[in-house]
Design an enzyme around this catalytic site. Structure first.
Site, short mmCIF file in Angstrom:
data_model
loop_
_atom_site.label_atom_id
_atom_site.label_comp_id
_atom_site.label_asym_id
_atom_site.label_seq_id
_atom_site.Cartn_x
_atom_site.Cartn_y
_atom_site.Cartn_z
N GLY A 9 3.47 9.21 4.35
CA GLY A 9 4.06 8.07 3.64
C GLY A 9 4.73 8.52 2.36
N GLY A 13 7.03 4.74 -2.97
CA GLY A 13 5.82 4.43 -3.73
C GLY A 13 4.94 5.61 -4.10
N ASP A 60 5.75 8.09 13.17
CA ASP A 60 4.97 6.88 12.91
C ASP A 60 3.50 7.28 13.13
OD1 ASP A 60 3.55 4.44 13.27
OD2 ASP A 60 5.41 3.43 13.88
N VAL A 61 2.67 7.10 12.11
CA VAL A 61 1.28 7.57 12.24
C VAL A 61 0.50 6.86 13.35
CG1 VAL A 61 1.02 8.40 9.83
CG2 VAL A 61 0.42 6.02 10.40
N ASN A 87 -1.91 9.03 2.74
CA ASN A 87 -1.42 7.92 1.92
C ASN A 87 -0.75 6.82 2.74
OD1 ASN A 87 -0.08 6.69 -0.62
ND2 ASN A 87 1.66 7.31 0.63
N TYR A 153 -6.81 -6.59 5.92
CA TYR A 153 -6.40 -5.47 5.06
C TYR A 153 -7.62 -4.90 4.34
CZ TYR A 153 -4.27 -2.65 1.42
OH TYR A 153 -3.95 -1.59 0.58
N PRO A 183 -6.92 2.40 -5.78
CA PRO A 183 -6.21 1.69 -6.85
C PRO A 183 -6.28 0.17 -6.72
CG PRO A 183 -4.76 3.21 -5.61
CD PRO A 183 -6.00 2.98 -4.80
N GLY A 184 -6.11 -0.49 -7.88
CA GLY A 184 -5.85 -1.92 -7.89
C GLY A 184 -4.34 -2.12 -7.74
N PHE A 190 4.86 -2.15 -1.70
CA PHE A 190 3.68 -2.67 -1.01
C PHE A 190 3.72 -4.18 -0.78
CE2 PHE A 190 -0.59 -4.52 -1.28
CZ PHE A 190 -1.27 -3.83 -0.29
P1 NDP Z 1 4.87 1.56 -0.14
O1 NDP Z 1 5.16 0.43 0.79
O2 NDP Z 1 5.76 1.77 -1.31
O3 NDP Z 1 4.77 2.92 0.68
C1 NDP Z 1 4.08 2.98 1.90
C2 NDP Z 1 4.35 4.31 2.58
O4 NDP Z 1 3.61 4.33 3.81
C3 NDP Z 1 5.81 4.49 2.91
O5 NDP Z 1 6.20 5.81 2.65
C4 NDP Z 1 5.86 4.24 4.42
O6 NDP Z 1 6.87 5.05 4.99
C5 NDP Z 1 4.48 4.71 4.86
N1 NDP Z 1 4.09 4.09 6.13
C6 NDP Z 1 3.76 2.80 6.36
N2 NDP Z 1 3.52 2.60 7.66
C7 NDP Z 1 3.70 3.81 8.27
C8 NDP Z 1 3.61 4.25 9.62
N3 NDP Z 1 3.28 3.41 10.61
N4 NDP Z 1 3.86 5.55 9.88
C9 NDP Z 1 4.20 6.39 8.89
N5 NDP Z 1 4.29 6.05 7.61
C10 NDP Z 1 4.06 4.76 7.30
O7 NDP Z 1 3.37 1.30 -0.63
P2 NDP Z 1 2.39 2.11 -1.61
O8 NDP Z 1 3.00 3.36 -2.06
O9 NDP Z 1 1.89 1.16 -2.60
O10 NDP Z 1 1.21 2.40 -0.58
C11 NDP Z 1 0.70 3.69 -0.31
C12 NDP Z 1 -0.78 3.57 0.03
O11 NDP Z 1 -1.48 3.07 -1.10
C13 NDP Z 1 -1.09 2.61 1.18
O12 NDP Z 1 -2.11 3.18 1.96
C14 NDP Z 1 -1.60 1.36 0.46
O13 NDP Z 1 -2.45 0.60 1.26
C15 NDP Z 1 -2.32 1.99 -0.72
N6 NDP Z 1 -2.55 1.15 -1.86
C16 NDP Z 1 -1.50 0.49 -2.47
C17 NDP Z 1 -1.76 -0.31 -3.58
C18 NDP Z 1 -0.69 -1.12 -4.23
O14 NDP Z 1 -1.03 -2.09 -4.97
N7 NDP Z 1 0.57 -0.80 -4.07
C19 NDP Z 1 -3.11 -0.41 -4.14
C20 NDP Z 1 -4.12 0.28 -3.40
C21 NDP Z 1 -3.84 1.05 -2.32
P3 NDP Z 1 7.91 4.58 6.13
O15 NDP Z 1 8.10 3.11 5.99
O16 NDP Z 1 9.14 5.39 5.84
O17 NDP Z 1 7.25 5.00 7.39
C1 8X3 Z 2 -3.53 -2.92 -2.66
C2 8X3 Z 2 -4.20 -3.62 -3.78
O1 8X3 Z 2 -5.41 -5.76 -4.41
O2 8X3 Z 2 -3.19 -5.96 -3.43
O3 8X3 Z 2 -4.44 -2.26 -1.85
O4 8X3 Z 2 -5.05 -5.35 -2.07
S1 8X3 Z 2 -4.48 -5.24 -3.38
#
Ligand code: NDP
Ligand code: 8X3
Length: 252
Positions: A9, A13, A60-61, A87, A153, A183-184, A190
């Site tokens: 990912g 982000g 795609d994971v 991630n 989720y 993280p929060g 996201f």
């Molecule tokens: P973004 O949406 O900005 O980034 C998500 C990343 O995950 C992208 O690079 C996307 O790449 C990749 N991704 C999603 N689905 C797939 C898939 N099926 N196969 C491969 N890659 C995938 O979100 P964040 O950076 O915020 O999220 C990163 C991680 O942090 C996630 O696990 C999220 O749950 C977690 N998180 C986020 C928080 C927040 O508030 N933002 C808080 C806590 C945790 P692409 O679409 O190119 O495949």
């Molecule tokens: C992302 C943070 O609080 O939106 O994991 O679920 S929250």
């Protein structure tokens, strides 16, 4: 020989921010995601700005056979992964359980739990062979506490929390470190992804408060990764100063 980090990912982000942080620290990088154009742009910039080596893998994971095939296609010297950052993940929808969409549930479970497992199994076996490594799993405060309509989720991230603990136990004999980062609120793509592209609704999530940015999380991950070899950070929960827990925010 430079160390190697594999970041899933990395197209947006937190994953993208990790790519910059680890490149700054002179790690060679394996960057994965579904959006090949973004991977290529990021790779070119990291090579130009930091002089590191980068391999990009588009997959795609959720697609188990392709995950295994693409990872196993890496040259032998790139299988000496020092740090795996699990991630890739997402949220889809924010509905009470009785109204949840099957497709949203399946996407979250298949990505956040099963996808993480597919990547992990391959890379962990390389780490066992190499007799070292560090797996960093992206959990969430949502996996520590439930919030209204977070149901699936939150459950998927609670699964990551327990997988993190399970990996730590199972990999103990091999000297492999295992860390979860929880993280929060982090302002990335996201919320836009959660609300299926509704930018207005996504923006409201961060109204009246200063959220974390992706770089805050990347620096925390780097802290865990850069401890001396005998130190394992089991987990870190980080939130914006304006967030007390999963449900309590102070908005101005
Ligand atoms: P973004 O949406 O900005 O980034 C998500 C990343 O995950 C992208 O690079 C996307 O790449 C990749 N991704 C999603 N689905 C797939 C898939 N099926 N196969 C491969 N890659 C995938 O979100 P964040 O950076 O915020 O999220 C990163 C991680 O942090 C996630 O696990 C999220 O749950 C977690 N998180 C986020 C928080 C927040 O508030 N933002 C808080 C806590 C945790 P692409 O679409 O190119 O495949
Ligand atoms: C992302 C943070 O609080 O939106 O994991 O679920 S929250």
């Amino acid at each position: 020989m430079s160390k190697i980090a594999l970041i899933t990912g990395a197209t947006a982000g937190i994953g993208e921010a990790c790519a910059y942080t680890f490149a700054r620290e002179k790690y060679n990088l394996i960057l994965t995601g579904r959006r090949a154009d973004r991977l290529e742009k990021l790779s070119a910039k990291l090579i130009a700005d930091y002089g590191v080596e980068v391999i990009t893998l588009e997959f795609d994971v959720r697609e188990r056979d392709i995950v295994i095939e693409k990872l196993e296609s890496l040259p032998a010297e790139w299988k000496k992964v020092d740090v795996l950052i699990n991630n890739a993940g997402l949220s889809q929808g924010l509905d009470p359980i009785q109204n949840g969409k099957y497709s949203d549930w399946e996407t979250m479970i298949d990505t956040n739990i099963k996808g993480l497992l597919y990547v992990s199994k391959v890379v962990i076996n390389w780490m066992i062979e190499n007799k070292s490594g560090h797996v960093i799993n992206m959990g969430s405060i949502a996996g520590k506490e439930i919030y209204a309509n977070g149901n699936v989720y939150c459950a998927s991230k609670a699964a990551v929390d327990f997988l993190n603990k399970g990996m730590r136990v199972d990999l103990l004999p091999y000297g492999i470190r295992v860390t979860a980062i929880h993280p929060g609120a982090v302002e990335t793509e996201f919320s836009e992804v959660r609300f299926h592209g509704d930018k207005e609704r996504a923006k409201k999530v961060y109204d009246g408060l200063t959220p974390l940015v992706a770089e805050d999380v990347a620096e925390t991950i780097w802290f865990a990764a850069s401890r001396p070899a005998h130190v394992n950070i089991n987990e870190i929960v980080l939130v914006p100063t304006a967030q007390a827990n999963a449900t309590t925010f102070f908005r101005k």
